[in-house]
Design an enzyme around this catalytic site. Sequence first.
Site, PDB file in Angstrom:
ATOM      1  N   SER A 124       0.823  -1.210   0.000  1.00 63.16           N
ATOM      2  CA  SER A 124       0.000   0.000   0.000  1.00 63.16           C
ATOM      3  C   SER A 124       0.857   1.259   0.000  1.00 63.16           C
ATOM      4  CB  SER A 124      -0.938  -0.011   1.224  1.00 63.16           C
ATOM      5  OG  SER A 124      -1.714   1.157   1.248  1.00 63.16           O
TER       6      SER A 124
ATOM      7  N   GLU B 298       4.796  -5.871  11.672  1.00 64.92           N
ATOM      8  CA  GLU B 298       5.015  -7.098  12.443  1.00 64.92           C
ATOM      9  C   GLU B 298       6.192  -7.921  11.942  1.00 64.92           C
ATOM     10  OE1 GLU B 298       2.365  -6.194  10.768  1.00 64.92           O
ATOM     11  OE2 GLU B 298       1.656  -7.798   9.438  1.00 64.92           O
TER      12      GLU B 298
ATOM     13  N   GLN C 275       9.041  -6.175  10.541  1.00 60.92           N
ATOM     14  CA  GLN C 275      10.170  -5.254  10.416  1.00 60.92           C
ATOM     15  C   GLN C 275      11.345  -5.632  11.312  1.00 60.92           C
ATOM     16  OE1 GLN C 275       9.112  -1.087  10.736  1.00 60.92           O
ATOM     17  NE2 GLN C 275       7.522  -1.247   9.166  1.00 60.92           N
TER      18      GLN C 275
ATOM     19  N   HIS D 156       5.700   4.575  10.032  1.00 55.41           N
ATOM     20  CA  HIS D 156       5.004   4.387  11.314  1.00 55.41           C
ATOM     21  C   HIS D 156       6.075   4.087  12.358  1.00 55.41           C
ATOM     22  CE1 HIS D 156       2.063   3.488  14.288  1.00 55.41           C
ATOM     23  NE2 HIS D 156       2.158   2.181  14.227  1.00 55.41           N
TER      24      HIS D 156
ATOM     25  N   GLY E 180      -2.187   4.213   1.543  1.00 56.56           N
ATOM     26  CA  GLY E 180      -1.202   4.310   0.466  1.00 56.56           C
ATOM     27  C   GLY E 180      -1.820   4.574  -0.892  1.00 56.56           C
TER      28      GLY E 180
ATOM     29  N   GLU F  93      -6.512   4.578  14.409  1.00 51.29           N
ATOM     30  CA  GLU F  93      -6.965   3.417  13.614  1.00 51.29           C
ATOM     31  C   GLU F  93      -7.809   2.459  14.457  1.00 51.29           C
ATOM     32  OE1 GLU F  93      -3.099   2.505  12.080  1.00 51.29           O
ATOM     33  OE2 GLU F  93      -2.662   1.083  13.665  1.00 51.29           O
TER      34      GLU F  93
HETATM   35  N1  LIG Z   1      -1.257   1.028   4.637  1.00 49.73           N
HETATM   36  C1  LIG Z   1      -1.200   2.342   4.840  1.00 49.73           C
HETATM   37  O1  LIG Z   1      -1.897   3.123   4.190  1.00 49.73           O
HETATM   38  C2  LIG Z   1      -0.238   2.917   5.827  1.00 49.73           C
HETATM   39  C3  LIG Z   1       0.835   2.163   6.285  1.00 49.73           C
HETATM   40  N2  LIG Z   1       1.783   2.769   7.047  1.00 49.73           N
HETATM   41  C4  LIG Z   1       2.979   2.013   7.428  1.00 49.73           C
HETATM   42  O2  LIG Z   1       3.688   1.649   6.244  1.00 49.73           O
HETATM   43  C5  LIG Z   1       4.393   0.430   6.468  1.00 49.73           C
HETATM   44  C6  LIG Z   1       4.011  -0.574   5.376  1.00 49.73           C
HETATM   45  O3  LIG Z   1       2.656  -0.881   5.525  1.00 49.73           O
HETATM   46  P1  LIG Z   1       1.758  -1.265   4.246  1.00 49.73           P
HETATM   47  O4  LIG Z   1       2.169  -0.474   3.070  1.00 49.73           O
HETATM   48  O5  LIG Z   1       0.334  -1.207   4.698  1.00 49.73           O
HETATM   49  O6  LIG Z   1       2.200  -2.790   4.005  1.00 49.73           O
HETATM   50  P2  LIG Z   1       1.554  -3.822   2.974  1.00 49.73           P
HETATM   51  O7  LIG Z   1       1.159  -5.033   3.749  1.00 49.73           O
HETATM   52  O8  LIG Z   1       0.550  -3.161   2.101  1.00 49.73           O
HETATM   53  O9  LIG Z   1       2.819  -4.199   2.030  1.00 49.73           O
HETATM   54  C7  LIG Z   1       3.901  -4.882   2.569  1.00 49.73           C
HETATM   55  C8  LIG Z   1       4.967  -5.036   1.512  1.00 49.73           C
HETATM   56  O10 LIG Z   1       6.113  -5.589   2.158  1.00 49.73           O
HETATM   57  C9  LIG Z   1       6.489  -6.797   1.509  1.00 49.73           C
HETATM   58  N3  LIG Z   1       6.992  -7.738   2.517  1.00 49.73           N
HETATM   59  C10 LIG Z   1       6.265  -8.492   3.373  1.00 49.73           C
HETATM   60  N4  LIG Z   1       7.083  -9.233   4.128  1.00 49.73           N
HETATM   61  C11 LIG Z   1       8.348  -8.923   3.728  1.00 49.73           C
HETATM   62  C12 LIG Z   1       9.650  -9.361   4.120  1.00 49.73           C
HETATM   63  N5  LIG Z   1       9.765 -10.291   5.071  1.00 49.73           N
HETATM   64  N6  LIG Z   1      10.726  -8.836   3.499  1.00 49.73           N
HETATM   65  C13 LIG Z   1      10.573  -7.896   2.525  1.00 49.73           C
HETATM   66  N7  LIG Z   1       9.369  -7.451   2.097  1.00 49.73           N
HETATM   67  C14 LIG Z   1       8.284  -7.957   2.707  1.00 49.73           C
HETATM   68  C15 LIG Z   1       5.245  -7.313   0.836  1.00 49.73           C
HETATM   69  O11 LIG Z   1       5.648  -8.145  -0.215  1.00 49.73           O
HETATM   70  P3  LIG Z   1       4.707  -9.404  -0.608  1.00 49.73           P
HETATM   71  O12 LIG Z   1       3.656  -8.806  -1.454  1.00 49.73           O
HETATM   72  O13 LIG Z   1       5.551 -10.337  -1.335  1.00 49.73           O
HETATM   73  O14 LIG Z   1       4.160  -9.968   0.655  1.00 49.73           O
HETATM   74  C16 LIG Z   1       4.595  -6.015   0.389  1.00 49.73           C
HETATM   75  O15 LIG Z   1       5.173  -5.612  -0.825  1.00 49.73           O
HETATM   76  C17 LIG Z   1       4.023  -0.013   7.883  1.00 49.73           C
HETATM   77  O16 LIG Z   1       4.987   0.454   8.780  1.00 49.73           O
HETATM   78  C18 LIG Z   1       2.697   0.712   8.122  1.00 49.73           C
HETATM   79  O17 LIG Z   1       2.414   0.908   9.482  1.00 49.73           O
HETATM   80  C19 LIG Z   1       1.719   4.089   7.407  1.00 49.73           C
HETATM   81  C20 LIG Z   1       0.661   4.853   6.996  1.00 49.73           C
HETATM   82  C21 LIG Z   1      -0.419   4.300   6.250  1.00 49.73           C
HETATM   83  C1  LIG Z   2      -3.866   4.712   6.628  1.00 50.98           C
HETATM   84  C2  LIG Z   2      -3.255   4.790   7.944  1.00 50.98           C
HETATM   85  O1  LIG Z   2      -2.558   5.713   8.301  1.00 50.98           O
HETATM   86  C3  LIG Z   2      -3.509   3.700   8.906  1.00 50.98           C
HETATM   87  C4  LIG Z   2      -4.991   3.399   8.926  1.00 50.98           C
HETATM   88  O2  LIG Z   2      -3.068   4.120  10.165  1.00 50.98           O
HETATM   89  C5  LIG Z   2      -2.730   2.460   8.499  1.00 50.98           C
HETATM   90  O3  LIG Z   2      -3.117   1.846   7.489  1.00 50.98           O
HETATM   91  O4  LIG Z   2      -1.732   2.151   9.169  1.00 50.98           O
END
Ligand SMILES: NC(=O)C1=CN([C@@H]2O[C@H](COP(=O)(O)OP(=O)(O)OC[C@H]3O[C@@H](n4cnc5c(N)ncnc54)[C@H](OP(=O)(O)O)[C@@H]3O)[C@@H](O)[C@H]2O)C=CC1
Ligand SMILES: CC(=O)[C@](C)(O)C(=O)O
Length: 330
Positions: free
Chosen positions: A27, A84, A86, A108, A134, A195
């Site tokens: 995302s 989870e 990282q 985050h 995202g 959230e």
């Molecule tokens: N979602 C959001 O809108 C928001 C998220 N955040 C933060 O952003 C960060 C990412 O979250 P988010 O984008 O939601 O994550 P997603 O779950 O959407 O994406 C995770 C990505 O990481 C990859 N991945 C998973 N496991 C591993 C690993 N062991 N080694 C390398 N790559 C890996 C996945 O690849 P694969 O597809 O192969 O599993 C995927 O491409 C977090 O810290 C979250 O808290 C902050 C603000 C908003």
């Molecule tokens: C979009 C956002 O910032 C959230 C809901 O806190 C998350 O997906 O981690």
Amino acid sequence: MLAIFYEKDADLSILKDKTIAVLGYGSQGHAQAQNLKDSGLKVIIGLKKDSKSKIIAQKDGFEVYETSEAVKRADIIQILIPDEVQSEVYKKDIEPNLKEGDSIGFSHGFNIHFGQIVPPTNVDVFMVAPKGPGHLVRRMYVENKGVPGLLAVEQDFSGKAKEIGLAYAKGIGCTRAGVIKTTFKEETETDLFGEQAVLCGGLTSLIKAGFETLVEAGYQPEIAYFECLNEMKLIVDLIYEGGLKKMRYSISDTAQYGDLTVGPKVIDDNVKKTMKEVLKNIQNGNFARDWILENHANRPVFNSLTKKDNESLLEQVGDKLRAMMPWIEK
Ligand SMILES: NC(=O)C1=CN([C@@H]2O[C@H](COP(=O)(O)OP(=O)(O)OC[C@H]3O[C@@H](n4cnc5c(N)ncnc54)[C@H](OP(=O)(O)O)[C@@H]3O)[C@@H](O)[C@H]2O)C=CC1
Ligand SMILES: CC(=O)[C@](C)(O)C(=O)O
């Protein structure tokens, strides 16, 4: 004192000779990487060996490396893999490949704030946290808009960590909307609270309770969906554009009277009391421990509750009605 930054306050040129490795292409990863590239910056992607995101990132025109190789090649490492995992990935693939003077970025603060990742002293540690999902970080960037963000600096080895973070925030479009200087503690606690108690947890519980109340009273589920979910988006759009006053200008006085007199009985003082307990559970680390253990146990609660919601009447009715709205991005 509030410190909020906009486009004029950030200088992209500080990143022009830097290689940015975005770890993860989900995302946030896909959005931030594409926005940075469209901002003229050099971006590579780091993923695990068998990642299903790899083909997507390559189709989007990125060089994709295994995480450890991407870290070796980068000056700035933005960690956008799930919170989870990282800590484990950091120890195995990131920390061994860091170079003095690198910058480690997050969106985050969970793992830094709760001590799951402890970087060496010879790197910068910053966070640019978009305050939005995202897919909207990308959509709004493409529309020449932006999602606001938070900037925090945990460690400033280079003496330029804030400038690097601000330039990064500009690169993903956040300075178009405003970037507020904060700390990893404040971002982590407010984001988890939002959230859980307001955005996802609070809002979905409100929508489900409203929908179920109407359906259990014998009304058509489709009407309940249009009333409690579809219209929620339309009402919130008006609040987003112009605050409560714009939304109340547009709704009927009948609705506004109900809003003002009945709303506080639904979301009463007990709700705020519960919210304070939610915040305390975040601040004292109980939620963090619960989430870490849930993942170590392979997510039994997460999986069962997600399955229950995905199979709910609300989702079934919603899928049917949304299928008739071709403008909704699937
Ligand atoms: N979602 C959001 O809108 C928001 C998220 N955040 C933060 O952003 C960060 C990412 O979250 P988010 O984008 O939601 O994550 P997603 O779950 O959407 O994406 C995770 C990505 O990481 C990859 N991945 C998973 N496991 C591993 C690993 N062991 N080694 C390398 N790559 C890996 C996945 O690849 P694969 O597809 O192969 O599993 C995927 O491409 C977090 O810290 C979250 O808290 C902050 C603000 C908003
Ligand atoms: C979009 C956002 O910032 C959230 C809901 O806190 C998350 O997906 O981690």
